[in-house]
Write a protein that holds these residues in place. Structure first.
Motif, mmCIF file in Angstrom:
data_model
loop_
_atom_site.group_PDB
_atom_site.id
_atom_site.type_symbol
_atom_site.label_atom_id
_atom_site.label_comp_id
_atom_site.label_asym_id
_atom_site.label_seq_id
_atom_site.Cartn_x
_atom_site.Cartn_y
_atom_site.Cartn_z
ATOM 1 N N THR A 17 0.781 0.319 -1.144
ATOM 2 C CA THR A 17 0.355 -0.984 -1.654
ATOM 3 C C THR A 17 1.421 -1.642 -2.513
ATOM 4 O O THR A 17 1.344 -2.826 -2.786
ATOM 5 N N ARG A 43 4.856 -9.884 2.369
ATOM 6 C CA ARG A 43 3.437 -9.611 2.208
ATOM 7 C C ARG A 43 3.243 -8.224 1.596
ATOM 8 O O ARG A 43 3.956 -7.283 1.921
ATOM 9 N N HIS A 45 -0.121 -5.653 -0.177
ATOM 10 C CA HIS A 45 -1.548 -5.497 -0.461
ATOM 11 C C HIS A 45 -1.696 -4.922 -1.862
ATOM 12 O O HIS A 45 -1.042 -3.947 -2.217
ATOM 13 N N ASP A 46 -2.548 -5.535 -2.683
ATOM 14 C CA ASP A 46 -2.715 -5.070 -4.064
ATOM 15 C C ASP A 46 -3.931 -4.159 -4.232
ATOM 16 O O ASP A 46 -4.339 -3.872 -5.345
ATOM 17 N N ARG A 48 -6.903 -4.943 -3.091
ATOM 18 C CA ARG A 48 -8.063 -5.783 -2.821
ATOM 19 C C ARG A 48 -7.724 -6.925 -1.861
ATOM 20 O O ARG A 48 -8.437 -7.176 -0.908
ATOM 21 N N ASP A 49 -6.627 -7.622 -2.116
ATOM 22 C CA ASP A 49 -6.244 -8.787 -1.315
ATOM 23 C C ASP A 49 -4.779 -8.691 -0.921
ATOM 24 O O ASP A 49 -4.013 -7.920 -1.490
ATOM 25 N N TRP A 50 -4.398 -9.524 0.043
ATOM 26 C CA TRP A 50 -2.997 -9.639 0.427
ATOM 27 C C TRP A 50 -2.327 -10.678 -0.460
ATOM 28 O O TRP A 50 -2.890 -11.721 -0.744
ATOM 29 N N ILE A 51 -1.106 -10.376 -0.912
ATOM 30 C CA ILE A 51 -0.308 -11.289 -1.724
ATOM 31 C C ILE A 51 0.877 -11.715 -0.874
ATOM 32 O O ILE A 51 1.525 -10.888 -0.234
ATOM 33 N N TYR A 52 1.164 -13.014 -0.851
ATOM 34 C CA TYR A 52 2.254 -13.543 -0.038
ATOM 35 C C TYR A 52 3.305 -14.189 -0.917
ATOM 36 O O TYR A 52 2.979 -14.805 -1.928
#
Length: 63
Positions: A17, A43, A45-46, A48-52
């Motif tokens: 992650t 990209r 993943h934290d 919980r959500d994907w960060i871009y």
């Protein structure tokens, strides 16, 4: 009863992650001239959500 204060979270994150990877994104719409809109982003993943993040290409001739 004593608590272990070294435990950070109930669900520790996996090591993957924390890794940014290059991802090609295709937007489901067309540009002004009728072509599909696409591009590359970083990209990650934290948990919980994907960060871009915006990807800017490196120009070796300019360096």
């Amino acid at each position: 009863m004593s608590l272990d204060r070294n435990v950070r979270t109930v669900h520790p994150q996996s090591s993957w992650t924390e890794i940014w990877h290059l991802w090609t994104v295709i937007v489901p719409r067309r540009s002004i001239n009728g072509q599909l809109v696409y591009g590359k982003v970083w990209r990650r993943h934290d948990g919980r959500d994907w960060i871009y993040k915006k990807f800017t290409e490196f120009d070796s001739e300019a360096a």
